[in-house]
Motif scaffolding. Sequence first.
Motif, PDB file in Angstrom:
ATOM      1  N   ILE A 115     -10.213  18.856  -2.823  1.00 32.35           N
ATOM      2  CA  ILE A 115     -10.090  20.173  -3.462  1.00 32.35           C
ATOM      3  C   ILE A 115     -11.391  20.526  -4.173  1.00 32.35           C
ATOM      4  CG2 ILE A 115      -8.909  21.483  -5.286  1.00 32.35           C
ATOM      5  CD1 ILE A 115      -6.353  19.898  -4.599  1.00 32.35           C
ATOM      6  N   LYS A 116     -11.935  19.544  -4.915  1.00 31.84           N
ATOM      7  CA  LYS A 116     -13.180  19.800  -5.665  1.00 31.84           C
ATOM      8  C   LYS A 116     -14.314  20.208  -4.735  1.00 31.84           C
ATOM      9  CE  LYS A 116     -12.730  16.844  -9.761  1.00 31.84           C
ATOM     10  NZ  LYS A 116     -13.102  15.525 -10.292  1.00 31.84           N
ATOM     11  N   ARG A 117     -14.342  19.626  -3.541  1.00 31.35           N
ATOM     12  CA  ARG A 117     -15.423  19.942  -2.599  1.00 31.35           C
ATOM     13  C   ARG A 117     -15.142  21.206  -1.789  1.00 31.35           C
ATOM     14  NH1 ARG A 117     -15.209  14.185  -1.679  1.00 31.35           N
ATOM     15  NH2 ARG A 117     -13.872  14.569   0.106  1.00 31.35           N
ATOM     16  N   GLY A 118     -13.973  21.813  -2.036  1.00 29.55           N
ATOM     17  CA  GLY A 118     -13.626  23.043  -1.321  1.00 29.55           C
ATOM     18  C   GLY A 118     -13.147  22.787   0.102  1.00 29.55           C
ATOM     19  N   GLU A 119     -12.777  21.543   0.404  1.00 27.36           N
ATOM     20  CA  GLU A 119     -12.265  21.227   1.749  1.00 27.36           C
ATOM     21  C   GLU A 119     -10.748  21.393   1.751  1.00 27.36           C
ATOM     22  OE1 GLU A 119     -14.017  17.450   3.261  1.00 27.36           O
ATOM     23  OE2 GLU A 119     -15.359  17.630   1.555  1.00 27.36           O
ATOM     24  N   ASP A 120     -10.298  22.572   1.346  1.00 28.92           N
ATOM     25  CA  ASP A 120      -8.853  22.774   1.206  1.00 28.92           C
ATOM     26  C   ASP A 120      -8.401  24.120   1.791  1.00 28.92           C
ATOM     27  OD1 ASP A 120     -10.139  24.304  -0.682  1.00 28.92           O
ATOM     28  OD2 ASP A 120      -8.761  23.865  -2.315  1.00 28.92           O
ATOM     29  N   ASN A 121      -9.132  24.574   2.790  1.00 33.83           N
ATOM     30  CA  ASN A 121      -8.723  25.811   3.457  1.00 33.83           C
ATOM     31  C   ASN A 121      -8.055  25.455   4.789  1.00 33.83           C
ATOM     32  OD1 ASN A 121      -8.433  28.198   4.815  1.00 33.83           O
ATOM     33  ND2 ASN A 121     -10.508  28.948   4.393  1.00 33.83           N
ATOM     34  N   PHE A 122      -6.735  25.654   4.851  1.00 31.03           N
ATOM     35  CA  PHE A 122      -5.992  25.317   6.070  1.00 31.03           C
ATOM     36  C   PHE A 122      -5.299  26.554   6.645  1.00 31.03           C
ATOM     37  CE2 PHE A 122      -6.188  21.547   3.373  1.00 31.03           C
ATOM     38  CZ  PHE A 122      -6.947  20.739   4.206  1.00 31.03           C
ATOM     39  N   ASN A 123      -5.937  27.674   6.427  1.00 32.42           N
ATOM     40  CA  ASN A 123      -5.401  28.936   6.955  1.00 32.42           C
ATOM     41  C   ASN A 123      -5.229  28.805   8.467  1.00 32.42           C
ATOM     42  OD1 ASN A 123      -4.858  31.609   7.616  1.00 32.42           O
ATOM     43  ND2 ASN A 123      -6.081  32.335   5.885  1.00 32.42           N
ATOM     44  N   GLY A 124      -4.018  29.083   8.949  1.00 37.70           N
ATOM     45  CA  GLY A 124      -3.748  28.996  10.389  1.00 37.70           C
ATOM     46  C   GLY A 124      -3.227  27.641  10.835  1.00 37.70           C
ATOM     47  N   TYR A 125      -3.274  26.644   9.963  1.00 38.52           N
ATOM     48  CA  TYR A 125      -2.757  25.309  10.300  1.00 38.52           C
ATOM     49  C   TYR A 125      -1.223  25.314  10.211  1.00 38.52           C
ATOM     50  CZ  TYR A 125      -7.329  22.955  10.063  1.00 38.52           C
ATOM     51  OH  TYR A 125      -8.610  22.536  10.293  1.00 38.52           O
ATOM     52  N   LEU A 126      -0.623  24.351  10.901  1.00 41.68           N
ATOM     53  CA  LEU A 126       0.818  24.150  10.739  1.00 41.68           C
ATOM     54  C   LEU A 126       1.027  23.091   9.669  1.00 41.68           C
ATOM     55  CD1 LEU A 126       2.040  24.158  14.436  1.00 41.68           C
ATOM     56  CD2 LEU A 126       2.368  25.938  12.709  1.00 41.68           C
ATOM     57  N   CYS A 127       1.788  23.453   8.639  1.00 44.38           N
ATOM     58  CA  CYS A 127       1.942  22.566   7.476  1.00 44.38           C
ATOM     59  C   CYS A 127       3.406  22.154   7.322  1.00 44.38           C
ATOM     60  CB  CYS A 127       1.463  23.295   6.216  1.00 44.38           C
ATOM     61  SG  CYS A 127       1.643  22.299   4.732  1.00 44.38           S
ATOM     62  N   ASP A 128       3.618  20.907   6.922  1.00 42.79           N
ATOM     63  CA  ASP A 128       4.981  20.384   6.757  1.00 42.79           C
ATOM     64  C   ASP A 128       5.565  20.645   5.365  1.00 42.79           C
ATOM     65  OD1 ASP A 128       5.019  19.527   9.311  1.00 42.79           O
ATOM     66  OD2 ASP A 128       4.902  17.382   8.877  1.00 42.79           O
ATOM     67  N   ALA A 129       4.875  21.451   4.560  1.00 41.41           N
ATOM     68  CA  ALA A 129       5.401  21.762   3.214  1.00 41.41           C
ATOM     69  C   ALA A 129       6.848  22.225   3.332  1.00 41.41           C
ATOM     70  CB  ALA A 129       4.554  22.850   2.564  1.00 41.41           C
ATOM     71  N   GLY A 130       7.709  21.670   2.505  1.00 41.15           N
ATOM     72  CA  GLY A 130       9.118  22.057   2.537  1.00 41.15           C
ATOM     73  C   GLY A 130      10.000  21.044   3.240  1.00 41.15           C
ATOM     74  N   LYS A 131       9.376  20.173   4.048  1.00 46.25           N
ATOM     75  CA  LYS A 131      10.188  19.166   4.738  1.00 46.25           C
ATOM     76  C   LYS A 131      10.561  18.010   3.810  1.00 46.25           C
ATOM     77  CE  LYS A 131       8.634  19.813   9.517  1.00 46.25           C
ATOM     78  NZ  LYS A 131       7.944  19.169  10.645  1.00 46.25           N
ATOM     79  N   LYS A 132       9.616  17.661   2.926  1.00 54.00           N
ATOM     80  CA  LYS A 132       9.874  16.557   1.998  1.00 54.00           C
ATOM     81  C   LYS A 132       9.832  17.007   0.544  1.00 54.00           C
ATOM     82  CE  LYS A 132       7.779  13.054   4.957  1.00 54.00           C
ATOM     83  NZ  LYS A 132       6.620  12.166   5.119  1.00 54.00           N
ATOM     84  N   PHE A 133       9.351  18.206   0.328  1.00 55.58           N
ATOM     85  CA  PHE A 133       9.184  18.689  -1.042  1.00 55.58           C
ATOM     86  C   PHE A 133       9.570  20.160  -1.118  1.00 55.58           C
ATOM     87  CE2 PHE A 133       5.761  20.068  -4.304  1.00 55.58           C
ATOM     88  CZ  PHE A 133       6.717  20.176  -5.291  1.00 55.58           C
ATOM     89  N   ILE A 134      10.608  20.424  -1.887  1.00 56.83           N
ATOM     90  CA  ILE A 134      11.000  21.819  -2.095  1.00 56.83           C
ATOM     91  C   ILE A 134      11.016  22.121  -3.592  1.00 56.83           C
ATOM     92  CG2 ILE A 134      12.342  22.171   0.011  1.00 56.83           C
ATOM     93  CD1 ILE A 134      14.870  21.580  -1.647  1.00 56.83           C
ATOM     94  N   ARG A 135      10.858  23.385  -3.855  1.00 54.65           N
ATOM     95  CA  ARG A 135      10.923  23.848  -5.240  1.00 54.65           C
ATOM     96  C   ARG A 135      12.067  24.864  -5.303  1.00 54.65           C
ATOM     97  NH1 ARG A 135       5.740  26.444  -8.374  1.00 54.65           N
ATOM     98  NH2 ARG A 135       6.082  25.375 -10.332  1.00 54.65           N
ATOM     99  N   ILE A 136      12.988  24.646  -6.218  1.00 52.48           N
ATOM    100  CA  ILE A 136      14.113  25.581  -6.339  1.00 52.48           C
ATOM    101  C   ILE A 136      13.947  26.373  -7.627  1.00 52.48           C
ATOM    102  CG2 ILE A 136      16.618  25.846  -6.338  1.00 52.48           C
ATOM    103  CD1 ILE A 136      16.871  23.059  -5.179  1.00 52.48           C
ATOM    104  N   SER A 137      13.918  27.690  -7.477  1.00 48.37           N
ATOM    105  CA  SER A 137      13.881  28.549  -8.647  1.00 48.37           C
ATOM    106  C   SER A 137      15.290  29.106  -8.822  1.00 48.37           C
ATOM    107  CB  SER A 137      12.865  29.673  -8.427  1.00 48.37           C
ATOM    108  OG  SER A 137      12.900  30.532  -9.526  1.00 48.37           O
TER     109      SER A 137
END
Lengths: 319, 152
Positions: free
Chosen positions: A249-271
């Motif tokens: 993140i510090k080096r700015g290597e955190d742009n994954f626009n267009g990538y397929l991400c597994d966010a939500g499969k193991k980690f969810i946030r409930i509001s």
Amino acid sequence: MNKFPLTVTSVTDQQYNLVEWMLGNTCNYDCSFCSDEFKSGDKKYLDINVYIDTCKRLIEQSGDKKVWFKLTGGEPTLYPKLIELLKFIKSTGNFTYIITNGSRTLRYWEELKEANCVDFIAVSMHPEQNADVNHIIDVINVFKDIDTVVTTNITCVPKYFDVAVESFYKIYNSCPTLINLQQINDEFGMSKYSENQIKLLLLHSNKVTPTYHNKPKSNIPPKYTYHSGQLQFTYSDGSTKKDHAINFIKRGEDNFNGYLCDAGKKFIRISHDTIQRAICGEGQKWSIYDEILFATTSVECTRNKCDCTLDMIQHKKHK
Amino acid sequence: MFILSILPEAAIHIIFGLGILGTIAGFVLGFIPFVKTYKLAIQVISLLVLVLGVYLEGGLADYKEWELRVKEMEAKVAQAEAQSANKNIEIQEKIVEKTKVVREKGKDIIKYVDKEVIKKEEVIKYIENCPVPKEIIDLHNQATELNKAATK
């Protein structure tokens, strides 16, 4: 052609699922840095059966994996059935974590201790709200001889900086906790702090207090605290790089626009009753009343920054 | 204040002094022929220099106060760390009564925990955002090892 990451994978396999749940947004404090979303009181606490039923289904749908339930608010201890809910989760062999301002009476905290139903407590002390440091010390000391991990974050609004530092030393010298002066960042980072205040913030981060040696070791098996933040990038030319997510993140290597991400499969946030993927909340949201609670498909990232370490460790693949 | 980092302290006092002297000259010493000729210009420039001088002196005083506070805080940290070390020494003394080997082990753990705490300062943001902060639970477990060493 420049090389680019083909996949981003956590070096350690995550042996648990994470559920961060804002149970409701009623709070007895009105912190200047906290948005209405977390304190307006328009999201009332739900019936205990709704919470328990949802937890049951989250646990079932996690299969062999354990679930960490991080319960927040509002102020979660204002929910009258919180201890009942924590006891239920612990009875299923899963893990509990609460974030609290510690303002409830000592009798409440004694009751929570007796119930033996919380693995991790993050106490936020708010000098801005005239929180009584002696009360916070008493609360932390309730847990001094049991294995519950207690961390203390003292929120440092610049105007109350001196009170925060004084409170830090009082707590430091009085009870076993991992203590931190917590910076309150705005959209410009730490710009509202003077250089000297920034120095003090760094000097007072994550200290182990001297009386810590009286606390027993945590009984949480290491494999359930296992995500270390270490990532492996595999690039288009076949090369790989391992490092901590925060360094990517510090080096700015955190742009994954267009990538397929597994966010939500193991980690969810409930509001309250609405579920989103991870911290970023990419893609469609869904509800705790839906049949499937964890995401079953990847989501295409539309952001240019993945600036949360928890989001970073979710598996990503170039399309 | 950026200007304080490039301007020597003496220069600030000189600006302030010149402001005072110029103001006195412009308003009181009008009977001197040279001053009389340029009276208005001297008054205006002197007042501007005086305002700048007061501003810089104020900034300097504030800066010094903060420097002092940082030193006080650093002293407090040193004192707190010394207290922490004393506690650890107390533990170690108990261990000495039993066996030197255990004492050495206790010392190693203390050093290890201290080292880990310093390392953690770099990853504050990670810990803030992490719902299951491995670093914190590891740190907790390492800190509790001190107790084990003491009771062996």
